[in-house]
Every structure is written in structure tokens, then in C-alpha cells.
Motif scaffolding. Structure first.
Motif, PDB file in Angstrom:
ATOM      1  N   PHE A   1      21.791   2.947  11.119  1.00  0.00           N
ATOM      2  CA  PHE A   1      21.130   3.857  10.492  1.00  0.00           C
ATOM      3  C   PHE A   1      21.634   4.439   9.186  1.00  0.00           C
ATOM      4  O   PHE A   1      21.024   4.623   8.144  1.00  0.00           O
ATOM      5  CB  PHE A   1      21.029   5.196  11.515  1.00  0.00           C
ATOM      6  CG  PHE A   1      19.937   4.982  12.644  1.00  0.00           C
ATOM      7  CD1 PHE A   1      19.108   3.762  12.718  1.00  0.00           C
ATOM      8  CD2 PHE A   1      19.958   5.628  13.677  1.00  0.00           C
ATOM      9  CE1 PHE A   1      18.204   3.748  13.772  1.00  0.00           C
ATOM     10  CE2 PHE A   1      19.096   5.549  14.723  1.00  0.00           C
ATOM     11  CZ  PHE A   1      18.214   4.391  14.712  1.00  0.00           C
ATOM     12  N   LEU A   2      23.176   4.570   9.583  1.00  0.00           N
ATOM     13  CA  LEU A   2      23.634   5.099   8.327  1.00  0.00           C
ATOM     14  C   LEU A   2      23.936   4.272   7.122  1.00  0.00           C
ATOM     15  O   LEU A   2      23.701   4.469   5.940  1.00  0.00           O
ATOM     16  CB  LEU A   2      25.336   5.596   8.767  1.00  0.00           C
ATOM     17  CG  LEU A   2      26.119   6.036   7.600  1.00  0.00           C
ATOM     18  CD1 LEU A   2      25.689   7.391   7.048  1.00  0.00           C
ATOM     19  CD2 LEU A   2      27.529   6.252   8.085  1.00  0.00           C
TER      20      LEU A   2
ATOM     21  N   ASN B   1       0.939  -1.263   0.007  1.00  0.00           N
ATOM     22  CA  ASN B   1      -0.211   0.010   0.058  1.00  0.00           C
ATOM     23  C   ASN B   1       0.994   1.144   0.050  1.00  0.00           C
ATOM     24  O   ASN B   1       0.035   2.291   0.343  1.00  0.00           O
ATOM     25  CB  ASN B   1      -0.984  -0.035   1.199  1.00  0.00           C
ATOM     26  CG  ASN B   1      -2.118  -1.111   1.015  1.00  0.00           C
ATOM     27  OD1 ASN B   1      -2.937  -0.824   0.067  1.00  0.00           O
ATOM     28  ND2 ASN B   1      -2.394  -1.880   1.826  1.00  0.00           N
ATOM     29  N   GLY B   2       2.070   1.010  -0.179  1.00  0.00           N
ATOM     30  CA  GLY B   2       2.873   2.338  -0.451  1.00  0.00           C
ATOM     31  C   GLY B   2       3.884   2.976   0.835  1.00  0.00           C
ATOM     32  O   GLY B   2       4.517   3.740   0.819  1.00  0.00           O
ATOM     33  N   PHE B   3       3.684   1.971   1.871  1.00  0.00           N
ATOM     34  CA  PHE B   3       4.451   2.598   3.158  1.00  0.00           C
ATOM     35  C   PHE B   3       5.745   1.678   3.059  1.00  0.00           C
ATOM     36  O   PHE B   3       5.922   0.634   3.181  1.00  0.00           O
ATOM     37  CB  PHE B   3       3.741   2.114   4.203  1.00  0.00           C
ATOM     38  CG  PHE B   3       4.403   2.660   5.639  1.00  0.00           C
ATOM     39  CD1 PHE B   3       4.732   4.147   5.744  1.00  0.00           C
ATOM     40  CD2 PHE B   3       4.632   1.667   6.680  1.00  0.00           C
ATOM     41  CE1 PHE B   3       5.206   4.698   6.975  1.00  0.00           C
ATOM     42  CE2 PHE B   3       5.129   2.305   7.848  1.00  0.00           C
ATOM     43  CZ  PHE B   3       5.383   3.692   7.967  1.00  0.00           C
ATOM     44  N   LEU B   4       7.058   2.488   2.880  1.00  0.00           N
ATOM     45  CA  LEU B   4       8.278   1.862   2.472  1.00  0.00           C
ATOM     46  C   LEU B   4       9.184   2.506   3.662  1.00  0.00           C
ATOM     47  O   LEU B   4       8.964   3.645   4.180  1.00  0.00           O
ATOM     48  CB  LEU B   4       8.781   2.272   1.190  1.00  0.00           C
ATOM     49  CG  LEU B   4       7.939   1.771   0.167  1.00  0.00           C
ATOM     50  CD1 LEU B   4       8.169   2.209  -1.238  1.00  0.00           C
ATOM     51  CD2 LEU B   4       7.990   0.002   0.003  1.00  0.00           C
TER      52      LEU B   4
ATOM     53  N   PHE C   1      19.139   1.621   1.689  1.00  0.00           N
ATOM     54  CA  PHE C   1      17.880   1.433   1.686  1.00  0.00           C
ATOM     55  C   PHE C   1      16.953   2.694   1.459  1.00  0.00           C
ATOM     56  O   PHE C   1      15.334   2.596   1.647  1.00  0.00           O
ATOM     57  CB  PHE C   1      16.957   0.500   2.726  1.00  0.00           C
ATOM     58  CG  PHE C   1      17.863  -0.941   3.053  1.00  0.00           C
ATOM     59  CD1 PHE C   1      18.186  -1.733   1.771  1.00  0.00           C
ATOM     60  CD2 PHE C   1      18.251  -1.080   4.210  1.00  0.00           C
ATOM     61  CE1 PHE C   1      18.528  -2.975   2.054  1.00  0.00           C
ATOM     62  CE2 PHE C   1      19.090  -2.489   4.390  1.00  0.00           C
ATOM     63  CZ  PHE C   1      19.185  -3.269   3.159  1.00  0.00           C
ATOM     64  N   GLY C   2      17.601   3.750   1.307  1.00  0.00           N
ATOM     65  CA  GLY C   2      17.014   5.158   1.232  1.00  0.00           C
ATOM     66  C   GLY C   2      16.255   5.356   2.478  1.00  0.00           C
ATOM     67  O   GLY C   2      15.194   6.253   2.435  1.00  0.00           O
ATOM     68  N   THR C   3      16.431   5.174   3.783  1.00  0.00           N
ATOM     69  CA  THR C   3      15.813   5.586   4.856  1.00  0.00           C
ATOM     70  C   THR C   3      16.301   7.160   5.115  1.00  0.00           C
ATOM     71  O   THR C   3      17.345   7.308   4.516  1.00  0.00           O
ATOM     72  CB  THR C   3      16.182   4.428   6.085  1.00  0.00           C
ATOM     73  OG1 THR C   3      17.487   4.670   6.457  1.00  0.00           O
ATOM     74  CG2 THR C   3      15.476   3.395   6.039  1.00  0.00           C
TER      75      THR C   3
END
Lengths: 243, 602
Positions: free
Chosen positions: B223-224, A146-149, B230-232
Motif C-alpha cells: 500500500f505504501l 474512461n478515466g478510472f485510475l 502510483f498515487g494510490t
């Protein structure tokens, strides 16, 4: 529960009295100390990120499904109770799966005349943990679909609509996804490690009846870990889902 | 504990000398030697990096190395010296000496100990393999985002750093659990906590710092890594993240880390000084408690690394005050060491020289540390060579000199031969003069305005001479290390045979042969006092030959297999290949499984 510890559960006699517990158990306590620091850093970061940002946070229950996870939480707590039952069973020397008590009249109240041993309660603990992970995987798939990444909320999806309508604030959508997946992911990883370890023990030690009332160090040590993992989840569930 | 495994006849107890026996060893003494040799090689690599840095800075406008290479050099120099040299050199002593000092036959978890070493080795190799790809980490040993974010460091460089440090963290944590349990549970009868040698005490404090501080940097690194992979958005302000979060997490780890580096050296010095002053340590209990206090207070000072951030006057004042306070237990230790020598018969042997050098240099480094604690002064010093001077006085003048004191002191115990005194004194004096030439001018260089971590400077700055002096000093240190290596080579053949106790020292490790037999103590000693060899009430003699057969744990190859699984996982993460990560994970899972259920009795 005052079970008499057999000699093997104590440190070897030829040493200066140390902590009073055997090495594996002390090692697990120390390990859990470092785990406390790990989750403290995670939770502390979450608190800083969430309450340090000037922007509003997504309201609870809009993206995350609280009832499903509440059920999952209940399951994990049950699993912890099963672990206590497993520990109590082997401390009393009950190595069996299930047995019936002929002296009690058999009726619908199974717990009166069916007596679970280590094999039963240990397996129940594993099943509880494994189901928890299964539901969490399902939750992840559902959320991602549903788009939550981890990087935020994708446009043009169900949750993207909520952002467009202003129900979920766009400014913190990214960090919301990042913290949610990282925190619950690390917890899920811990549960998975626990389930895998318990499966090891189940097939190599519990089923072949290697544990007895004289030596059940493995059950006690993994039990400490398991209760810790459950405790952490109660905190995570509260701060990530409920508030 | 049941001894299902066949017992070994003591006179036949030997561990073999094949490569296989070293790969599978679980003997704490061998693991100690492995740690020491490996860490020393990394120390040489880190030293080489330092020499290239100094050569580049020898005069203004130099173009020996490019700016990019320079960034890689100072990053790898810092990372190597901290994580691959000083920490594991201390770990070598933890491994070798602590079980001997507490009267134990091994550590609590011998295979976990082997695992720690192999993970450390693989982590170190992984970090340094980055040079082969021309992608050595270049974001500083502190790795601040957003400099280290994907956007500004798109290459593999930071990936190597982020993953390498996580691998090394596993090694440190595993060793931490092991040594805490060992010191608490494996003491010989009569070895009460307040009879522990100070080195063992400082080891215990250090390990508590390791197991509490490393999880924090692990979170920061995770985190880094997630931000990069993963683009967090943990460190991305635009998406609700917080750049300062990294600095807080990093220094929450980073300041306890400083004490992880220095406390073992303080422990070594507390062993060496009494031995060569022929006097018990002055105020044993106070030295122990001040070490504990340093460990606790080390958690409350982290933001003094961040005064330049602008945290506001209240936070600045609080962290200034706590930083000044921590000078008190440190000062207490120094006065205790001085009082130990007072009225003693001081013998200036090489270990003693290094211990004295430690005290003198650590005072200088400590004083400039107190200068940093004033936020107002620190704002002038931050990011200048003044800070470089400070950390080298405490980490080279302190930690490294303390470690060399330990090397010269315990070398006869470990190898059975005394190192050459004359060469040792050359080593000491050259490195002592060299370090002061190299690092003292940096105080002035920094106060006169030269920033750190720049690859060159202009002649108008007027700092050519001071920089040249510093470079000459650095190369003197290099020469002194070569003398040490020659001394090691010379000692192997010609060193005087040491016997059990060449220094007439007080603690338990000197009651047994040098090098110790695989089982350490032929009988488990019964300790009757804090200084077993100096007390009027003598402990029972330890017989040459064990009176009864001794159980020796066999070797195991599962620790190295399990550690290899972690290396494969790390390599897979670097390659961004899920399949390789899963393969490594499979090796890890199989390794742990086989390890857990192989017949192995401690």
C-alpha cells in the motif's frame, strides 16, 4: 475419488510419520496458509477502508462492468473444474490428449464417446486462466481509458462526468480506484503466475508424459494453488463488484 | 524417492572450499554458516550505528551528527538489528542445528534454503546501499505514514526501506515454508513431536509466526509503495484513505515479530540450561505448550502499541488485558527454567552465563512490558526512553544474549573447537555490565520526560549525567563484542578440540562428529527417547564411517541467479525504470524455470 497413492507420493519410509503427505504438497499447503494471510490483510483493509469511511461508496455496476466480470468468474471456475478433470485423468493413468471410445455409438453428445486425458484437461485449464487474465487486461484498459485510475477518477472523462453528476461520490473515488486495482491486480498476478507455471509443466512434464498414475505430484501441487486462486476470486468478485 | 543421481562414496564426500562451492551450496550447514557470518556483519554495522547515536547523545546540545543523519541512524539501527541481525542470526541456528536435532540429512527443500539466504543477503545489501546515496531510510523502523508518504518524505530514503523490507520478507517466508515442512516431515524414526528438542519446537512456532505475520506487513508495504509510486490513496485521509490502517497492519505484523525475535532465543536457553544443570528440562511439555500459547496470543495484542492513538476505552481495555495475559505463558517458561537449575549441578560455563543473563534481563524487560500493558501508564511512557529501555532489555538482554549463549554452546559442534572460556567470561561480564549501564538509566531518562528519536536535548532537562552513563555502557558493549571477535580469531588456532560432545549434552546433534560430515548422520538414527544421550535405554551407536554409500544432493547456482533477479527488480523499482524491473523479472522467470527442471534429487 479414492486413487491408490503410489509409494513415491508418500514420505520416505525411513522417517517418523509426519504429516502423511509428501514435501511438495505440504509445502504448498503451508504456502497457501501464508497466501490466506496475504489476502486476508488485503480484504480486511478493504473492509476497513470502505465501511470505516463516513462518505458514501460508488454504487455497484456504475463503473465496473458486472456482466463481463461475471462471465470471467464463470470462466475461472470452469478452469478449476478442468483442473479437477486433469487430476482425475492422470490419477487413472490417462496421459493422452483426446481419444474416442469405439464401444459407444458416436453422436452429438461428445462427452459420451470422447475421453479427455491429462494433456487435454491441463491445456484447457491453462486456456481458462489465460483468457481470464486477457479479459482482465481488457477491463483495465477500458477502465483507464474512461478515466478510472488507481489514484482516482480523472476529470473530463466519461467517469469524470459521473462524478460531476454526483452519481459516483467524489470523496471516495481515490480509495475506490486504489483498492480496486490493488486487489484485482494482485489476484491477476497470482493467476498469471499460475498460468506461467502450468505452461512450464505442460511443456516439460505433461507433453513428454513424465506424469503417470504412480507419480503426479506436480499436477496435484499446482492444482491446490489453482483452486485457491479461484476461491479467492469468488470472494473478491463478491465484495469488489457486487456489493 | 528415486535416486537417479549418482551416489557419492561417503568417505569421499566433501563439498570443496572454493568460492563457487559456497555460491552453489545447498548444504544446510554451509547455509547456516553463511547466515551467521552475514548477520554478524550486519550486527556490527547496526552496533556501530548505535554507538554513533549514543555518542551524539552523550551530552546535551551535541552536534556530532545532524538531525537528518540522526534520523537515518536510528531508523537503520532498528531495521538492521531486527531484520538483518537478530532474525538471520536465529536463522543461522535454524539452518545448522534443526536438521541435526531431528536426525535429518538436510532440510526439505535445500535449494529453496539457498535461495532464502541469497535473497536475505541481497535485501540487506540493498537497504545498506542507501548510505552510499546519502539516502538511508529516515522514517523510523515502524515507518508511519504520513511521515513516510511522498509528500513529507519525497526522497529515495523511504523507497529503499519499503522495497528492502519486501525483499527481506521473501527470504523469511521462503525459509518459513522450508522449516515447517522439514520439522514435520523429515524427523528420524522415533523422533515424535513430543520428543523434539525445545529449540526445534520454538523454531517451528517461530516459522508459523513468520508465514502468517509477514504477509500482513507485505500488504502494508505494498500500500505504501503504491501510494508513493502510483498515487494510490491508501494512507491519504483527504482521498478516503486511512492513516491508522498502516498502524494496525504494521503492528499486526509487529507484535508477532517480537516473538519471532525472542522465541528462538528461548529455545536456545531451554537447550543450554539442562545441559549445564545436568538435569532434564523441568516440565518439557509445559515449556512447549507455553511457547505455542505465546505464538497464538501474540496475535491478539498488537494495539497495545497504539494506546496513544485514542482507540477508546473498550479497545484499550481489551488490549491491556490480552497483553497482561501473555505474561502468563512467559512467566511459566521462566519458572520452568529456574526449576531446571534447582537441585542441579550448575556449571557456570560461558553459554550458561549468557543463558542466566538472558533470564535475568528478560525478567526486567518483561516487567516493564507488563507496565506498558496498562493503557493509563503507557500514555506516560509512549515515545519516551522508557520504551527504548524496555525493548533493549528484551531484545539485547533477551534475544542477543540468548543468541550468544547459542553461539558459545554450538560453536564446538560447528567448528570442532571450544571457544576460550576466559575470553568468553570477559565477553559476558563486560556486555552484561555494559547493557545494564546503557539501558537501565533509560528507564529514568524516559520517565523524567526525554522523548525518543530526538537528535539532541537541552541542558535544562538535567539528564546529561544519566545519558553519559548510558553512552559509557554502550561503548562497554562495543568492547565486549571486540573481545568476542578476538575470541573467534584465537579459537581458530588455539581452541581446545571438542570431540563429538564436549558438554555431555542430551540431544541428537551431539552424537555425530564436530564439525559434522556433509551427510550429518552415517546412518539415520532411531530415536528411542526425548534425551537420546541421557536415557537408560541407549539408542544404537552411530558408526564413524557410513556402512553404505550416501546420496548427497549436488549444488545449484539457480537459487542465487533467481535471487539476483529479485535484486534487479528491486533496483529497477528504486530507479522507477519499468525496463529494469522487466529485466529482473526475466532473470527470475528463467531462474525458476531452470531450477524447477534441473536434475536435482534431495
Amino acid at each position: 475419488m479414492a486413487h491408490a497413492h503410489a509409494a513415491v507420493m508418500q514420505p520416505p519410509a525411513a522417517a517418523e510419520p509426519g504429516s502423511g503427505v509428501y514435501n511438495e504438497k505440504l509445502g504448498m499447503w503451508i504456502f497457501l496458509g501464508s497466501e490466506v494471510m496475504f489476502f486476508t490483510a488485503l480484504i480486511g483493509s478493504y473492509i476497513i477502508l470502505r465501511f470505516g469511511t463516513p462518505h458514501p461508496w460508488a454504487p455497484p455496476g456504475v463503473i465496473l462492468n458486472i456482466p463481463v466480470t461475471a462471465f470471467n468468474t464463470f470462466l475461472l471456475i470452469c478452469s478449476s473444474v478442468f483442473m479437477v478433470k486433469a487430476y482425475a485423468a492422470i490419477a487413472d493413468g490417462k496421459k493422452h490428449f483426446l481419444r474416442t471410445d469405439p464401444s459407444v455409438p458416436h453422436d452429438w453428445r461428445l462427452w459420451r464417446w470422447v475421453d479427455g486425458g491429462l494433456k487435454f484437461w491441463f491445456l484447457m485449464t491453462i486456456l481458462g486462466g489465460a483468457t481470464f487474465v486477457g479479459i482482465q487486461v481488457y477491463e483495465y484498459i477500458h477502465l483507464a481509458h474512461n478515466g478510472f485510475l488507481p489514484s482516482g477518477i480523472k476529470e473530463g472523462t466519461h467517469f469524470g462526468e459521473l462524478v460531476a453528476q454526483g452519481i459516483v461520490p467524489a470523496a471516495t473515488a481515490g480509495i475506490y480506484g486504489s483498492t480496486f486495482y490493488t486487489m484485482t491486480g494482485f489476484h491477476g498476478f497470482h493467476v498469471t503466475c499460475g498460468v506461467v507455471s502450468m505452461l512450464y509443466l505442460f511443456f516439460k512434464k505433461v507433453l513428454p508424459e513424465k506424469y503417470s498414475e504412480h507419480d503426479y505430484r506436480g499436477v496435484e501441487t499446482i492444482g491446490l494453488y489453482w483452486h485457491f486462486v479461484d476461491l479467492v476470486w469468488i470472494i473478491l468478485f463478491t465484495i469488489v463488484y457486487l456489493i | 524417492m528415486a535416486t537417479a543421481v549418482a551416489e557419492v562414496k561417503a568417505e569421499k564426500a566433501s563439498l570443496g572450499s572454493t568460492l563457487w562451492s559456497w555460491l552453489t551450496t545447498t548444504d544446510h550447514k554451509r547455509i547456516g554458516i553463511l547466515y551467521g557470518v552475514t548477520a554478524f556483519v550486519f550486527f556490527l554495522i547496526g552496533g556501530l550505528e548505535a554507538l554513533i547515536i549514543r555518542a551524539q547523545l552523550a551530552h546535551s546540545g551535541n552536534d556530532l551528527v545532524s538531525a537528518e543523519t540522526f534520523n537515518q541512524l536510528f531508523t537503520m539501527h532498528g531495521t538492521t538489528m531486527i531484520f538483518l541481525a537478530v532474525m538471520p542470526l536465529s536463522a543461522a541456528f535454524f539452518n545448522y542445528i534443526v536438521p541435526l536435532q531431528i536426525g535429518a540429512r538436510d532440510v526439505a527443500f535445500p535449494r529453496l534454503n539457498a535461495f532464502s539466504y541469497w535473497v536475505f543477503l541481497f535485501g540487506g545489501l540493498l537497504l545498506n546501499a542507501s548510505f552510499l546515496f546519502g539516502a538511508a531510510p529516515d522514517g523510523g523502523w515502524f515507518g508511519y505514514p504520513n511521515l513516510t508518504s511522498k509528500q513529507y518524505s519525497p526522497g529515495l530514503n523511504i523507497d529503499f526501506w519499503v522495497i528492502g523490507l519486501q525483499v527481506l520478507g521473501i527470504a523469511s517466508l521462503a525459509a518459513g515454508f522450508n522449516f515447517v515442512v522439514t520439522i514435520i516431515n523429515l524427523r528420524a524414526p522415533g523422533m515424535r513431536m513430543m520428543r523434539l528438542p525445545v529449540f526445534t519446537w520454538m523454531t517451528l512456532v517461530t516459522q508459523f509466526l513468520v508465514i502468517t505475520a509477514f504477509p500482513v506487513i507485505t500488504v502494508a508495504l505494498v500500500f505504501l509503495m503504491f501510494d508513493r509510486f502510483f498515487g494510490t490513496t491508501f494512507y491519504s485521509t483527504a482521498a478516503g484513505g486511512d492513516l491508522l490502517l498502516w498502524q494496525h497492519l504494521f503492528w499486526l505484523f509487529g507484535h508477532p515479530e517480537v516473538y519471532i525475535l525472542i522465541l528462538p532465543a528461548m529455545g536456545i536457553v531451554s537447550e543450554v540450561l539442562p545441559t549445564f544443570s545436568r538435569k532434564p528440562l523441568f516440565g518439557y511439555a509445559v515449556v512447549v505448550y507455553s511457547g505455542l500459547l505465546i505464538g497464538v496470543m501474540g496475535w491478539g495484542v498488537w494495539a497495545h502499541h497504539m494506546f496513544a492513538v485514542g482507540m477508546g476505552p473498550i479497545a484499550d481495555s481489551v488490549f491491556s488485558a490480552t497483553t497482561m495475559l501473555i505474561a502468563i505463558p512467559t512467566g511459566v517458561k521462566i519458572f520452568n527454567w529456574l526449576a531446571t537449575m534447582w537441585g542441579g549441578q550448575v556449571q557456570f560455563r560461558t553459554p550458561m552465563l549468557f543463558a542466566l543473563g538472558f533470564i535475568a534481563m528478560f525478567i526486567i524487560g518483561g516487567l516493564s512490558g507488563v507496565m506498558h500493558s496498562s493503557a493509563a501508564a503507557d500514555l506516560q511512557q509512549t515515545d519516551t526512553y522508557f520504551v527504548v529501555a524496555h525493548i533493549h532489555y528484551v531484545l539485547f538482554g533477551g534475544a542477543i544474549q540468548g543468541i550468544f549463549a547459542g553461539i558459545y554452546y554450538w560453536w564446538p559442534k560447528i567448528t570442532g573447537r571450544l571457544m576460550n572460556e576466559k575470553l568468553g567470561k570477559w565477553h559476558f561480564w563486560l556486555s552484561f555490565i555494559g547493557m545494564n549501564l546503557a539501558f537501565f538509566p533509560m528507564h529514568f531518562i524516559g520517565l523524567l520526560g526525554m522523548p525518543r528519536r530526538i537528535y539532541t536535548y537541552s541542558p535544562e532537562l538535567g539528564l546529561d549525567t544519566l545519558n553519559l552513563v548510558s553512552t559509557v555502557g554502550a561503548f562497554l558493549i562495543g568492547i565486549s563484542v571486540l573481545i568476542f571477535i578476538y575470541n573467534v580469531w584465537w579459537t581458530r588456532r588455539h581452541g581446545e578440540v571438542a570431540g563429538n560432545d564436549p558438554w555431555r549434552a542430551a540431544t541428537l546433534e551431539w552424537t555425530i562428529p564436530s564439525p559434522p560430515p556433509p551427510y550429518n548422520f552415517s546412518v539415520i538414527p532411531e530415536v528411542v527417547s526425548r534425551l537420546p544421550r541421557w536415557s537408560v535405554t541407549q539408542m544404537k551407536a552411530i558408526p564413524e564411517v557410513p556402512p553404505e554409500p550416501i546420496h548427497l544432493p549436488g549444488g545449484s547456482y539457480w537459487p542465487v541467479v533467481t535471487a539476483f533477479g529479485i535484486l534487479v527488480m528491486a533496483a529497477g523499482a528504486l530507479l522507477h525504470s519499468l525496463w529494469v524491473v522487466l529485466l529482473g523479472g526475466a532473470v527470475l522467470v528463467v531462474g525458476i524455470y531452470a531450477w524447477a527442471f534441473e536434475p536435482f534429487e534431495v
